[in-house]
Write a protein that holds these residues in place. Structure first.
Motif, PDB file in Angstrom:
ATOM      1  N   ARG A 117       0.851  -1.188   0.000  1.00 58.57           N
ATOM      2  CA  ARG A 117       0.000   0.000   0.000  1.00 58.57           C
ATOM      3  C   ARG A 117       0.887   1.239   0.000  1.00 58.57           C
ATOM      4  O   ARG A 117       1.803   1.361   0.810  1.00 58.57           O
ATOM      5  N   PHE A 118       0.625   2.148  -0.935  1.00 63.42           N
ATOM      6  CA  PHE A 118       1.377   3.389  -1.002  1.00 63.42           C
ATOM      7  C   PHE A 118       0.715   4.446  -0.122  1.00 63.42           C
ATOM      8  O   PHE A 118      -0.511   4.505  -0.022  1.00 63.42           O
ATOM      9  N   ASP A 119       1.525   5.291   0.488  1.00 63.76           N
ATOM     10  CA  ASP A 119       0.990   6.366   1.328  1.00 63.76           C
ATOM     11  C   ASP A 119       0.129   7.313   0.499  1.00 63.76           C
ATOM     12  O   ASP A 119      -0.930   7.764   0.947  1.00 63.76           O
ATOM     13  N   PHE A 120       0.594   7.615  -0.714  1.00 60.37           N
ATOM     14  CA  PHE A 120      -0.155   8.474  -1.635  1.00 60.37           C
ATOM     15  C   PHE A 120      -0.011   7.946  -3.058  1.00 60.37           C
ATOM     16  O   PHE A 120       1.016   7.367  -3.412  1.00 60.37           O
ATOM     17  N   VAL A 121      -1.038   8.184  -3.842  1.00 60.09           N
ATOM     18  CA  VAL A 121      -0.987   7.887  -5.269  1.00 60.09           C
ATOM     19  C   VAL A 121      -1.476   9.138  -5.997  1.00 60.09           C
ATOM     20  O   VAL A 121      -2.567   9.631  -5.727  1.00 60.09           O
ATOM     21  N   VAL A 122      -0.638   9.656  -6.886  1.00 62.07           N
ATOM     22  CA  VAL A 122      -0.976  10.846  -7.650  1.00 62.07           C
ATOM     23  C   VAL A 122      -1.193  10.450  -9.104  1.00 62.07           C
ATOM     24  O   VAL A 122      -0.375   9.723  -9.680  1.00 62.07           O
ATOM     25  N   LYS A 123      -2.292  10.910  -9.687  1.00 62.76           N
ATOM     26  CA  LYS A 123      -2.616  10.581 -11.078  1.00 62.76           C
ATOM     27  C   LYS A 123      -2.540  11.832 -11.936  1.00 62.76           C
ATOM     28  O   LYS A 123      -3.211  12.835 -11.676  1.00 62.76           O
ATOM     29  N   THR A 124      -1.700  11.771 -12.943  1.00 65.78           N
ATOM     30  CA  THR A 124      -1.625  12.840 -13.944  1.00 65.78           C
ATOM     31  C   THR A 124      -2.106  12.249 -15.267  1.00 65.78           C
ATOM     32  O   THR A 124      -2.253  11.035 -15.391  1.00 65.78           O
ATOM     33  N   PRO A 125      -2.353  13.071 -16.271  1.00 64.01           N
ATOM     34  CA  PRO A 125      -2.801  12.529 -17.562  1.00 64.01           C
ATOM     35  C   PRO A 125      -1.817  11.529 -18.171  1.00 64.01           C
ATOM     36  O   PRO A 125      -2.231  10.628 -18.900  1.00 64.01           O
ATOM     37  N   GLU A 126      -0.548  11.682 -17.869  1.00 70.74           N
ATOM     38  CA  GLU A 126       0.463  10.823 -18.489  1.00 70.74           C
ATOM     39  C   GLU A 126       0.903   9.657 -17.626  1.00 70.74           C
ATOM     40  O   GLU A 126       1.340   8.628 -18.141  1.00 70.74           O
ATOM     41  N   LYS A 127       0.789   9.778 -16.294  1.00 72.08           N
ATOM     42  CA  LYS A 127       1.410   8.762 -15.453  1.00 72.08           C
ATOM     43  C   LYS A 127       0.733   8.652 -14.092  1.00 72.08           C
ATOM     44  O   LYS A 127       0.046   9.566 -13.637  1.00 72.08           O
ATOM     45  N   THR A 128       0.963   7.491 -13.443  1.00 71.64           N
ATOM     46  CA  THR A 128       0.515   7.263 -12.073  1.00 71.64           C
ATOM     47  C   THR A 128       1.747   7.181 -11.181  1.00 71.64           C
ATOM     48  O   THR A 128       2.692   6.457 -11.488  1.00 71.64           O
ATOM     49  N   PHE A 129       1.727   7.908 -10.056  1.00 70.10           N
ATOM     50  CA  PHE A 129       2.872   7.945  -9.153  1.00 70.10           C
ATOM     51  C   PHE A 129       2.506   7.318  -7.808  1.00 70.10           C
ATOM     52  O   PHE A 129       1.542   7.743  -7.164  1.00 70.10           O
ATOM     53  N   GLY A 130       3.261   6.305  -7.402  1.00 65.09           N
ATOM     54  CA  GLY A 130       3.100   5.706  -6.083  1.00 65.09           C
ATOM     55  C   GLY A 130       4.121   6.323  -5.147  1.00 65.09           C
ATOM     56  O   GLY A 130       5.328   6.258  -5.410  1.00 65.09           O
ATOM     57  N   ILE A 131       3.648   6.939  -4.050  1.00 62.47           N
ATOM     58  CA  ILE A 131       4.537   7.703  -3.174  1.00 62.47           C
ATOM     59  C   ILE A 131       4.596   7.104  -1.772  1.00 62.47           C
ATOM     60  O   ILE A 131       3.573   6.822  -1.155  1.00 62.47           O
ATOM     61  N   GLU A 132       5.812   6.929  -1.277  1.00 59.08           N
ATOM     62  CA  GLU A 132       6.045   6.520   0.110  1.00 59.08           C
ATOM     63  C   GLU A 132       6.734   7.674   0.825  1.00 59.08           C
ATOM     64  O   GLU A 132       7.556   8.388   0.225  1.00 59.08           O
ATOM     65  N   THR A 133       6.410   7.864   2.095  1.00 62.18           N
ATOM     66  CA  THR A 133       7.030   8.947   2.841  1.00 62.18           C
ATOM     67  C   THR A 133       7.302   8.551   4.285  1.00 62.18           C
ATOM     68  O   THR A 133       6.548   7.769   4.875  1.00 62.18           O
ATOM     69  N   ASN A 134       8.392   9.053   4.848  1.00 62.24           N
ATOM     70  CA  ASN A 134       8.724   8.823   6.247  1.00 62.24           C
ATOM     71  C   ASN A 134       9.725   9.863   6.727  1.00 62.24           C
ATOM     72  O   ASN A 134      10.359  10.543   5.918  1.00 62.24           O
ATOM     73  N   PHE A 135       9.858   9.949   8.045  1.00 63.49           N
ATOM     74  CA  PHE A 135      10.789  10.891   8.668  1.00 63.49           C
ATOM     75  C   PHE A 135      11.455  10.176   9.830  1.00 63.49           C
ATOM     76  O   PHE A 135      10.781   9.600  10.677  1.00 63.49           O
ATOM     77  N   TYR A 136      12.787  10.213   9.862  1.00 65.35           N
ATOM     78  CA  TYR A 136      13.534   9.526  10.919  1.00 65.35           C
ATOM     79  C   TYR A 136      14.402  10.526  11.674  1.00 65.35           C
ATOM     80  O   TYR A 136      15.396  11.018  11.155  1.00 65.35           O
ATOM     81  N   ALA A 137      13.999  10.814  12.909  1.00 64.61           N
ATOM     82  CA  ALA A 137      14.762  11.757  13.732  1.00 64.61           C
ATOM     83  C   ALA A 137      16.011  11.113  14.313  1.00 64.61           C
ATOM     84  O   ALA A 137      16.970  11.792  14.649  1.00 64.61           O
ATOM     85  N   SER A 138      16.009   9.776  14.440  1.00 66.36           N
ATOM     86  CA  SER A 138      17.156   9.084  14.995  1.00 66.36           C
ATOM     87  C   SER A 138      17.460   7.835  14.191  1.00 66.36           C
ATOM     88  O   SER A 138      16.615   7.331  13.442  1.00 66.36           O
TER      89      SER A 138
END
Length: 207
Positions: A117-138
């Motif tokens: 499962r992707f955190d976000f999926v962005v759809k444009t006319p040309e392509k689909t983007f599967g996005i993962e995101t995280n932040f590590y303080a340590s």
């Protein structure tokens, strides 16, 4: 606990440094107002700020801190996605992506034997983007595991027509795990941090 605190609000993201005289009085006032410290003191909710902070420290376990950092990062990434004006979805599974846009993601899911499962999926006319995101303080083993996992996804998704994998990450934890991050960077074209988003990386990527 730390002299450097990562924060974000409707104005964007910033890091407050309390070990150096780099913050102005206005910045300190803004921090105390937004975090509710002024309210706590003004309304006599607490009598000792030191005792209050000590109590908060006791109540915060490491998992709680990591979860909060992760959710803050997701909110920040979402705010930059919204600014592009493109259609997007949160927490979308591979199967749902395949069914909605008729894209075969079998190479990522090992022919459907694993769920992803992707955190976000962005759809444009040309392509689909599967996005993962995280932040590590340590630092920790999780960073190395994440870098290896996303390196594999990057390699497996390279030949999928009409699909791109995107990873947005940040945090001081990567300083010790920078070699693992570098390995992923070498195979993943769309790897960004907070500064990249501030500089308009998403607008360029989705245009």
């Amino acid at each position: 606990r730390q002299n450097k605190i990562f924060c974000q609000d409707e104005k964007g993201a910033t890091s407050f440094r309390f070990d150096q005289e780099t913050q102005s009085i206005q910045q300190y006032k803004y921090f105390m107002k937004k975090t509710g410290l002024f309210d706590l003191l003004q309304n006599h909710i607490i009598s000792s700020l030191y005792d209050y902070v000590t109590g908060v420290e006791v109540g915060l376990d490491s998992n709680g801190r990591k979860n909060r950092g992760g959710h803050q990062m997701e909110d920040l990434v979402e705010s930059y996605i919204k600014k592009t004006g493109h259609e997007y979805y949160k927490e979308m599974e591979l199967k749902a992506i395949e069914e909605k846009w008729k894209i075969s993601l079998s190479s990522i899911s090992a022919d459907g034997t694993t769920t992803k499962r992707f955190d976000f999926v962005v759809k444009t006319p040309e392509k689909t983007f599967g996005i993962e995101t995280n932040f590590y303080a340590s630092a920790g083993s999780k960073l190395n595991e994440t870098a290896r996992s996303y390196k594999m996804i990057a390699q497996e998704s390279k030949n999928i027509e009409g699909f791109s994998f995107v990873w947005v990450t940040d945090g001081a934890g990567w300083f010790k795990a920078r070699h693992n991050l570098e390995e992923t960077f070498n195979v993943l074209e769309n790897l960004y941090n907070i500064k990249d988003m501030e500089d308009g990386a998403f607008k360029k990527l989705f245009s």
